[in-house]
Motif scaffolding. Structure first.
Motif, PDB file in Angstrom:
ATOM      1  N   GLY A 336      38.339 -25.180 128.198  1.00 54.78           N
ATOM      2  CA  GLY A 336      38.936 -23.915 128.284  1.00 54.78           C
ATOM      3  C   GLY A 336      37.893 -22.842 128.766  1.00 54.78           C
ATOM      4  N   ARG A 337      38.180 -21.407 128.821  1.00 51.77           N
ATOM      5  CA  ARG A 337      37.637 -20.419 129.520  1.00 51.77           C
ATOM      6  C   ARG A 337      37.723 -19.288 128.457  1.00 51.77           C
ATOM      7  NH1 ARG A 337      39.766 -22.241 134.246  1.00 51.77           N
ATOM      8  NH2 ARG A 337      40.982 -20.422 134.504  1.00 51.77           N
ATOM      9  N   GLY A 338      36.626 -18.566 128.332  1.00 47.20           N
ATOM     10  CA  GLY A 338      36.696 -17.142 127.591  1.00 47.20           C
ATOM     11  C   GLY A 338      37.210 -17.423 126.211  1.00 47.20           C
ATOM     12  N   LEU A 339      38.145 -16.654 125.608  1.00 52.04           N
ATOM     13  CA  LEU A 339      38.403 -16.809 124.108  1.00 52.04           C
ATOM     14  C   LEU A 339      39.815 -17.652 124.038  1.00 52.04           C
ATOM     15  CD1 LEU A 339      37.335 -13.382 122.824  1.00 52.04           C
ATOM     16  CD2 LEU A 339      36.444 -15.796 122.282  1.00 52.04           C
ATOM     17  N   MET A 340      39.979 -18.555 124.927  1.00 51.24           N
ATOM     18  CA  MET A 340      40.930 -19.690 124.841  1.00 51.24           C
ATOM     19  C   MET A 340      40.326 -21.050 125.154  1.00 51.24           C
ATOM     20  SD  MET A 340      44.338 -20.277 127.396  1.00 51.24           S
ATOM     21  CE  MET A 340      45.427 -21.643 126.970  1.00 51.24           C
ATOM     22  N   LEU A 341      39.894 -21.604 123.791  1.00 50.46           N
ATOM     23  CA  LEU A 341      39.312 -22.629 123.820  1.00 50.46           C
ATOM     24  C   LEU A 341      39.872 -24.033 122.928  1.00 50.46           C
ATOM     25  CD1 LEU A 341      35.755 -21.345 123.146  1.00 50.46           C
ATOM     26  CD2 LEU A 341      36.746 -21.850 125.298  1.00 50.46           C
ATOM     27  N   GLY A 342      39.870 -24.984 123.540  1.00 49.51           N
ATOM     28  CA  GLY A 342      40.440 -26.378 122.991  1.00 49.51           C
ATOM     29  C   GLY A 342      39.296 -26.976 122.424  1.00 49.51           C
ATOM     30  N   VAL A 343      39.186 -27.273 121.048  1.00 49.80           N
ATOM     31  CA  VAL A 343      38.122 -27.997 120.404  1.00 49.80           C
ATOM     32  C   VAL A 343      38.686 -29.326 120.174  1.00 49.80           C
ATOM     33  CG1 VAL A 343      36.574 -28.049 118.676  1.00 49.80           C
ATOM     34  CG2 VAL A 343      37.196 -26.042 119.360  1.00 49.80           C
ATOM     35  N   VAL A 344      38.040 -30.398 121.189  1.00 52.14           N
ATOM     36  CA  VAL A 344      38.471 -31.663 121.121  1.00 52.14           C
ATOM     37  C   VAL A 344      37.589 -32.505 120.176  1.00 52.14           C
ATOM     38  CG1 VAL A 344      38.727 -34.024 122.431  1.00 52.14           C
ATOM     39  CG2 VAL A 344      39.040 -31.610 123.589  1.00 52.14           C
ATOM     40  N   LEU A 345      38.216 -33.186 119.060  1.00 55.33           N
ATOM     41  CA  LEU A 345      37.408 -33.856 117.985  1.00 55.33           C
ATOM     42  C   LEU A 345      37.372 -35.371 118.364  1.00 55.33           C
ATOM     43  CD1 LEU A 345      39.362 -31.997 114.851  1.00 55.33           C
ATOM     44  CD2 LEU A 345      37.241 -31.426 116.069  1.00 55.33           C
ATOM     45  N   HIS A 346      36.462 -35.775 117.856  1.00 55.27           N
ATOM     46  CA  HIS A 346      36.139 -37.216 117.842  1.00 55.27           C
ATOM     47  C   HIS A 346      37.282 -38.094 117.253  1.00 55.27           C
ATOM     48  CE1 HIS A 346      32.217 -37.540 119.843  1.00 55.27           C
ATOM     49  NE2 HIS A 346      31.773 -36.526 118.947  1.00 55.27           N
ATOM     50  N   ASN A 347      37.968 -37.790 116.115  1.00 52.43           N
ATOM     51  CA  ASN A 347      38.752 -38.106 115.333  1.00 52.43           C
ATOM     52  C   ASN A 347      40.269 -37.503 114.901  1.00 52.43           C
ATOM     53  OD1 ASN A 347      37.450 -40.619 114.596  1.00 52.43           O
ATOM     54  ND2 ASN A 347      36.011 -39.052 113.135  1.00 52.43           N
ATOM     55  N   PRO A 348      41.357 -38.137 115.142  1.00 59.86           N
ATOM     56  CA  PRO A 348      42.477 -37.339 114.985  1.00 59.86           C
ATOM     57  C   PRO A 348      42.669 -36.497 113.507  1.00 59.86           C
ATOM     58  CG  PRO A 348      42.842 -39.671 114.650  1.00 59.86           C
ATOM     59  CD  PRO A 348      41.532 -39.417 114.736  1.00 59.86           C
ATOM     60  N   VAL A 349      42.201 -35.394 113.396  1.00 56.97           N
ATOM     61  CA  VAL A 349      42.102 -34.888 111.990  1.00 56.97           C
ATOM     62  C   VAL A 349      42.495 -33.440 112.230  1.00 56.97           C
ATOM     63  CG1 VAL A 349      40.679 -36.541 110.665  1.00 56.97           C
ATOM     64  CG2 VAL A 349      39.564 -34.508 111.814  1.00 56.97           C
ATOM     65  N   ALA A 350      42.748 -33.087 113.185  1.00 57.04           N
ATOM     66  CA  ALA A 350      43.050 -31.422 113.459  1.00 57.04           C
ATOM     67  C   ALA A 350      44.263 -30.976 112.773  1.00 57.04           C
ATOM     68  CB  ALA A 350      43.609 -31.244 115.210  1.00 57.04           C
ATOM     69  N   LYS A 351      45.350 -31.738 112.671  1.00 55.97           N
ATOM     70  CA  LYS A 351      46.284 -31.180 111.621  1.00 55.97           C
ATOM     71  C   LYS A 351      45.934 -30.940 110.269  1.00 55.97           C
ATOM     72  CE  LYS A 351      49.428 -31.539 114.957  1.00 55.97           C
ATOM     73  NZ  LYS A 351      50.221 -30.530 115.750  1.00 55.97           N
TER      74      LYS A 351
END
Length: 402
Positions: A336-351
């Motif tokens: 992403g750019r600026g203050l729109m970012l996607g933090v991609v995690l190694h494991n599916p624990v985002a929820k």
């Protein structure tokens, strides 16, 4: 029983179940901080899903809205009001900066109440070309009304409401060769190509370098409208006024906007130039609340605040946030750019991280199982960002151990 539990019970007994029951009931906000009904505070890294661009309680927004609501709250589009004219003029000026005065001279605006409504208007403009085909990106999100949903490349959202308006065909996001083949199948009946410069609801996925430039060339070659959905990405979110500005020399025919434009008040807009600006004629489209003076008063403040210096700060803070997140061991990449970012995690624990974050006084969002989406208020401070990163680190450690 806590105040939150009372609010949850009231929600369940009075509201439909399309959102589920919220975990938190909010009471107030200031800057980038929110307070719930039990007095707990949160750092807001979502901003009402990229809506509260100037945070909460911004004094200029409060003053402008208060003055306007006491003066003239609504008039309908049977009458002209100064706030809507001011916002239209400021958006035209922004477009002139990107496209040049010659292109901007033909620019016209349509105001509505949301991003979905803005994209519904884009669909109707495309239909008014006399051509029937609209090309949209897989995994894209353009809204939930029937027309906007028809352009949303997510079958799980579409399926319960079939049949949808026809004529929309989908291409893999970023695959220019695939788009060329779609167009070449029937170029004379292709009305428009619509896409987000960064797909937000799918996990903050930027368009590949050169993709928007290639679409612009393709559209020029066949008389096709290029419509860019800046509902989430626009109004300074990426550190540029519009995210499409990242592409070299690209000038869309149509831009849809909403979210951050109103600093928390409901407003959407469609900007078109050239032939696209002439397609609506009296009676072809409308909305009772579009161009509402109070919402436009808030939007006027946003457009005044988004100076080049302000946007440079958004870029700086976005890089600071990215760098701090990339070193966390649980993080695979940050896009992403600026203050729109996607933090991609190694494991599916985002929820799980979203729920745990609330316990840690932090508001996050997970558009997918492996991605955290960060869209904080553009006015968030360095201290708040540092605090937020520390809390994110703690949250990820907790969910990984769970």
């Amino acid at each position: 029983m806590t105040n939150t539990e009372h609010a949850q019970q009231a929600w369940q007994s009075t509201l439909m179940d399309n959102y589920g029951t919220p975990q938190v009931a909010l009471a107030s906000g200031n800057g980038s901080t929110l307070v719930d009904v039990d007095g707990k505070t949160y750092i807001d890294m979502l901003a009402g899903i990229a809506v509260n661009s100037l945070g909460y309680g911004h004094p200029k927004v409060v003053a402008a809205v208060s003055e306007q609501v006491a003066t003239l709250a609504h008039s309908s589009n049977l009458f002209a009001t100064q706030p809507v004219l001011n916002v239209a003029a400021k958006l035209k000026d922004q477009f002139a900066r990107v496209a040049g005065e010659e292109n901007a001279e033909s620019t016209r605006l349509f105001f509505c109440n949301s991003g979905t409504e803005a994209n519904e208007a884009v669909l109707k403009l495309a239909r008014l070309t006399g051509r029937s085909r609209i090309l949209a990106a897989t995994h894209g999100f353009h809204g939930r009304t029937m027309g906007a949903l028809a352009m949303t490349g997510q079958p799980d959202k579409q399926a319960p409401f079939a049949p949808l308006p026809q004529g929309v065909e989908f291409f893999p996001y970023g695959d220019l060769d695939y788009v060329r083949k779609l167009v070449e199948h029937d170029p004379s009946d292709t009305a428009a190509i619509i896409l987000e410069p960064i797909q937000g609801e799918t996990g903050v996925i930027p368009a590949p370098e050169g993709f928007l430039e290639g679409l612009r060339e393709l559209c020029d070659a066949h008389g096709i409208l290029l419509a860019v959905d800046e509902v989430q990405t626009g109004i300074g979110r990426t550190g540029q006024f519009w995210a499409f500005e990242h592409a070299t020399g690209v000038v869309p025919d149509i831009i849809s906007m909403a979210k951050g434009l109103g600093a928390g008040l409901p407003i959407g807009a469609v900007l078109a130039h050239g032939k696209a600006a002439t397609l609506f004629s009296p009676g072809k489209h409308g909305t009772t609340f579009g161009g509402n003076p109070v919402a436009c008063a808030a939007a006027g403040v946003v457009l005044e605040e988004l100076t080049p210096e302000f946007l440079a700060e958004v870029q700086r803070k976005g890089e600071k946030l990215r760098e701090a997140l990339e070193v966390l061991p649980e993080v695979q990449q940050v896009r992403g750019r600026g203050l729109m970012l996607g933090v991609v995690l190694h494991n599916p624990v985002a929820k799980q991280a979203v729920g745990t974050a609330l316990e840690n006084g932090l508001i996050l969002n997970a558009p997918s199982e492996q991605v955290l989406r960060l869209t904080p208020p553009l006015v968030i401070t360095d201290v708040e960002l540092e605090d937020a990163v520390q809390r994110i680190a703690n949250v990820l450690t907790q969910v990984e151990k769970a």
